[in-house]
Design an enzyme around this catalytic site. Sequence first.
Site, PDB file in Angstrom:
ATOM      1  N   ASN A   1     -13.029  -0.688  -5.134  1.00 47.83           N
ATOM      2  CA  ASN A   1     -12.914  -1.231  -6.491  1.00 47.83           C
ATOM      3  C   ASN A   1     -14.157  -2.066  -6.829  1.00 47.83           C
ATOM      4  OD1 ASN A   1     -12.158  -2.499  -8.866  1.00 47.83           O
ATOM      5  ND2 ASN A   1     -10.645  -3.821  -7.891  1.00 47.83           N
TER       6      ASN A   1
ATOM      7  N   CYS B   1      -6.961  -5.442  -7.449  1.00 46.82           N
ATOM      8  CA  CYS B   1      -6.669  -4.837  -6.143  1.00 46.82           C
ATOM      9  C   CYS B   1      -6.009  -5.837  -5.207  1.00 46.82           C
ATOM     10  CB  CYS B   1      -7.926  -4.238  -5.529  1.00 46.82           C
ATOM     11  SG  CYS B   1      -9.304  -5.381  -5.401  1.00 46.82           S
TER      12      CYS B   1
ATOM     13  N   TYR C   1       0.842  -1.199   0.000  1.00 43.01           N
ATOM     14  CA  TYR C   1       0.000   0.000   0.000  1.00 43.01           C
ATOM     15  C   TYR C   1       0.874   1.246   0.000  1.00 43.01           C
ATOM     16  CZ  TYR C   1      -3.936  -3.073   1.031  1.00 43.01           C
ATOM     17  OH  TYR C   1      -4.892  -4.056   0.961  1.00 43.01           O
TER      18      TYR C   1
END
Length: 157
Positions: free
Chosen positions: A114, A122, A93
Site C-alpha cells: 500500500n 491497511c 487478514y
Amino acid sequence: MTRDYDCVMSLPVASLGIRIEGERLQRIDLLPPQTSEQAPTHPVAAEVQRQIGCYLEDPAWRFDLPVQDGGTPFQQRVWQALREIRPGQPFTYGGLAAHLGSGPRAVGSACRANPIPVVVPCHRVIATTGLGGFAGSRNGLWPKVKEWLLSHEGYIA
C-alpha cells in the site's frame, strides 16, 4: 532528507512524508518521529495535510483525495476493500481474504505494498493472534504506529 517530499507532517508516534505527482497523491512514507516537519510545497500536499489533520481530530473522517493509480488489479481490489473497513472495527487478514475470495498471505502482501498508509487504512487489518505486522515489519517502530492508529480509532487489542 525531507526535500524528497512535498510535505512532512508529524503524528504522535511517527512522521509522514507526503509525495505528490502531477495533481495526485503518489505516496505517503512512514518516517521516524524525529524527522523535521516541512510545510506543503504543493496545493495537493496541503490538502493531504489538512485531511490527515481532520482524521487526527476525528478518526471517522473519510478521505477524499486524488490518488495516483497504481498496483496490480488484485492490490487495487484490496486497497478499495481497506477503504470500506470502518474505524475501530478491523478485519483479520483471513476475514478480508474470505471477503475477497483470496488468501490471507496475498492480502498481507497487498497491505504491505500500500503506497498511501493512513489514507488507505491497511492498519485496520490484523492477525488472528494479535495486531500483526505493519509496513513489512513485525518489530520496532512500525507496529507501534499501527497500534497507535488502531487505538486512535477506538480499537483496543
